[in-house]
Design a protein around this motif. Sequence first.
Motif, PDB file in Angstrom:
ATOM      1  N   GLU A 159       0.796  -0.989  -0.062  1.00 42.37           N
ATOM      2  CA  GLU A 159       0.009   0.121   0.052  1.00 42.37           C
ATOM      3  C   GLU A 159       0.916   1.344  -0.028  1.00 42.37           C
ATOM      4  OE1 GLU A 159       0.829  -0.833   4.164  1.00 42.37           O
ATOM      5  OE2 GLU A 159       0.366  -1.938   2.526  1.00 42.37           O
ATOM      6  N   ARG A 160       2.108   1.305   0.260  1.00 41.80           N
ATOM      7  CA  ARG A 160       3.109   2.375   0.330  1.00 41.80           C
ATOM      8  C   ARG A 160       3.457   2.894  -1.054  1.00 41.80           C
ATOM      9  NH1 ARG A 160       5.943   3.101   4.981  1.00 41.80           N
ATOM     10  NH2 ARG A 160       7.919   3.526   3.762  1.00 41.80           N
ATOM     11  N   TRP A 161       3.373   2.087  -2.130  1.00 43.55           N
ATOM     12  CA  TRP A 161       3.610   2.121  -3.685  1.00 43.55           C
ATOM     13  C   TRP A 161       2.647   1.896  -4.643  1.00 43.55           C
ATOM     14  CZ3 TRP A 161       3.472  -1.715  -7.042  1.00 43.55           C
ATOM     15  CH2 TRP A 161       3.884  -2.882  -6.671  1.00 43.55           C
ATOM     16  N   PRO A 165      -3.995  -1.256  -4.125  1.00 39.93           N
ATOM     17  CA  PRO A 165      -3.245  -2.823  -3.366  1.00 39.93           C
ATOM     18  C   PRO A 165      -4.404  -3.463  -2.725  1.00 39.93           C
ATOM     19  CG  PRO A 165      -3.357  -0.948  -1.891  1.00 39.93           C
ATOM     20  CD  PRO A 165      -4.021  -0.249  -2.956  1.00 39.93           C
ATOM     21  N   ASP A 166      -5.616  -3.151  -2.837  1.00 39.87           N
ATOM     22  CA  ASP A 166      -6.617  -3.993  -2.322  1.00 39.87           C
ATOM     23  C   ASP A 166      -6.596  -5.557  -2.324  1.00 39.87           C
ATOM     24  OD1 ASP A 166      -7.530  -1.591  -3.307  1.00 39.87           O
ATOM     25  OD2 ASP A 166      -9.403  -1.610  -2.182  1.00 39.87           O
ATOM     26  N   ARG A 205      -2.047  -5.859  11.622  1.00 43.51           N
ATOM     27  CA  ARG A 205      -3.138  -4.877  11.759  1.00 43.51           C
ATOM     28  C   ARG A 205      -4.239  -5.202  10.776  1.00 43.51           C
ATOM     29  NH1 ARG A 205       1.437  -2.171   9.920  1.00 43.51           N
ATOM     30  NH2 ARG A 205       1.099  -1.194   7.648  1.00 43.51           N
ATOM     31  N   SER A 206      -5.469  -4.816  11.308  1.00 42.63           N
ATOM     32  CA  SER A 206      -6.536  -5.279  10.387  1.00 42.63           C
ATOM     33  C   SER A 206      -7.069  -4.309   9.176  1.00 42.63           C
ATOM     34  CB  SER A 206      -7.892  -5.242  11.225  1.00 42.63           C
ATOM     35  OG  SER A 206      -8.228  -3.845  11.631  1.00 42.63           O
ATOM     36  N   SER A 207      -6.228  -3.102   8.902  1.00 45.09           N
ATOM     37  CA  SER A 207      -6.556  -2.535   7.555  1.00 45.09           C
ATOM     38  C   SER A 207      -4.973  -1.750   7.436  1.00 45.09           C
ATOM     39  CB  SER A 207      -7.339  -1.403   8.022  1.00 45.09           C
ATOM     40  OG  SER A 207      -6.975  -0.291   9.010  1.00 45.09           O
ATOM     41  N   ARG A 208      -4.976  -1.320   6.029  1.00 44.18           N
ATOM     42  CA  ARG A 208      -4.015  -0.383   5.553  1.00 44.18           C
ATOM     43  C   ARG A 208      -4.446   0.688   4.901  1.00 44.18           C
ATOM     44  NH1 ARG A 208       1.192  -3.719   5.433  1.00 44.18           N
ATOM     45  NH2 ARG A 208       0.705  -5.418   6.861  1.00 44.18           N
ATOM     46  N   ALA A 218      -7.161   6.177   1.364  1.00 44.63           N
ATOM     47  CA  ALA A 218      -8.448   5.140   1.423  1.00 44.63           C
ATOM     48  C   ALA A 218      -7.927   4.230   2.337  1.00 44.63           C
ATOM     49  CB  ALA A 218      -8.822   5.042   0.137  1.00 44.63           C
ATOM     50  N   VAL A 219      -8.638   3.544   3.143  1.00 42.98           N
ATOM     51  CA  VAL A 219      -8.312   2.305   4.120  1.00 42.98           C
ATOM     52  C   VAL A 219      -8.730   1.114   3.331  1.00 42.98           C
ATOM     53  CG1 VAL A 219      -8.747   1.331   6.358  1.00 42.98           C
ATOM     54  CG2 VAL A 219      -8.433   3.977   5.964  1.00 42.98           C
ATOM     55  N   VAL A 220      -7.900   0.078   3.314  1.00 46.18           N
ATOM     56  CA  VAL A 220      -8.119  -1.135   2.575  1.00 46.18           C
ATOM     57  C   VAL A 220      -8.167  -2.119   3.789  1.00 46.18           C
ATOM     58  CG1 VAL A 220      -7.240  -2.972   1.278  1.00 46.18           C
ATOM     59  CG2 VAL A 220      -6.707  -0.563   0.754  1.00 46.18           C
ATOM     60  N   PRO A 221      -9.345  -3.090   3.990  1.00 49.15           N
ATOM     61  CA  PRO A 221      -9.281  -4.096   4.967  1.00 49.15           C
ATOM     62  C   PRO A 221      -8.197  -5.241   4.752  1.00 49.15           C
ATOM     63  CG  PRO A 221     -11.086  -4.426   3.438  1.00 49.15           C
ATOM     64  CD  PRO A 221     -10.468  -2.914   3.063  1.00 49.15           C
ATOM     65  N   VAL A 222      -7.711  -5.627   5.754  1.00 51.89           N
ATOM     66  CA  VAL A 222      -7.026  -6.849   5.482  1.00 51.89           C
ATOM     67  C   VAL A 222      -7.321  -8.193   5.964  1.00 51.89           C
ATOM     68  CG1 VAL A 222      -4.608  -7.854   6.478  1.00 51.89           C
ATOM     69  CG2 VAL A 222      -4.839  -5.345   6.266  1.00 51.89           C
TER      70      VAL A 222
END
Length: 364
Positions: A159-161, A165-166, A205-208, A218-222
Amino acid sequence: MGKPLTVGIVGIGTISGQYLTTIDSLADVQLVAVSDLNAERAEAAAAERPGVVALSTEQLIARDDIDVVLNLTTPAEHVGVALAAIAAGRSVYGEKPLATNTADGRRILEAAAAGGVRVGCAPDTVLGTGIQTARKAIDDGMIGAPIAASATMVTPGHERWHPAPDFYYQPGGGPLFDMGPYYLSALITLLGPVAAVTGMASRMRSSRTIATGDRAGAVVPVDIDSHVTALLQHESGAISTLIVSFDAVGTRSANIEVHGETGTLAVPDPNFFTGDVDLLGLDESEWRTLAPSAGYVDGGRGIGLADLAATPHGMEARAGGDMAFHVLDVMESTLTAVAQRSTVEIGSTVTRPAAVPLTELARR
């Protein structure tokens, strides 16, 4: 020899740029058509290449002048595109993994066998001079009988690049299914197929949060484990440790080390085609770098297609479906072992692919 292998690409996403660069340069591979859900992306790629057309996926697969459908879609779409291409009489070469589970992977291989077409699959990085030079050193007895290996891939997360990345954090993604194929294909190339696996995993963690692009913030669930450690027993008796993580920062050690009775090899990152292979012998006080002695020179993503083109029909290509299925089986079995806190026997096996002599690829 003969006409080039003609290719149609489905999926013009982030990874496609590397494939397009390689295919553009190969004399034995010819791009015919491209397709993407985003028609503008496909049209832009086609516009840069004379004779290449942008089509819908259905139109591309239906073209009789395409030998191989190069499937660069997201992992969840791999099986659907592959089966549609096979049903139309096309061979398929896909990005890793072959599928998100072994049931779908088996469907692809069985359909291809019934249809008389071929299956290839990334990674083809193991065909470059880095991994192949290390393999030759092992085959030549430079470290004696292999005893063990370690493979490590750690990164703080895609998700950093990556702007979207979902899918990396959904089933079929994660560090094991995304990056594991590079390291497992390398370990199998070096040491042979895997017989059994055990493992443990965690999720930091549960999100990125996406850091770049139009969706930054934007927040992506893990929904997968983001750190996996596996202990692999190879059929040869060698034991490998694999660590893959989207939770850590980095590593200074060699990406892969192989330990034998009379020496240790430091093997370059299997995410790339080149890199130094270093050897420390039993009675040596300093590491020495081996000159490249095997593999495709100056390879890039897509040389598996050139290798497929050079492989006689009826023979398994080096980056073939059987290898991809065994890697998928090992990954799925690792997650089963994690869930059951047990050791899982691997149901499949694979013949260790033939070594690649030091080879200059034919270029345009």
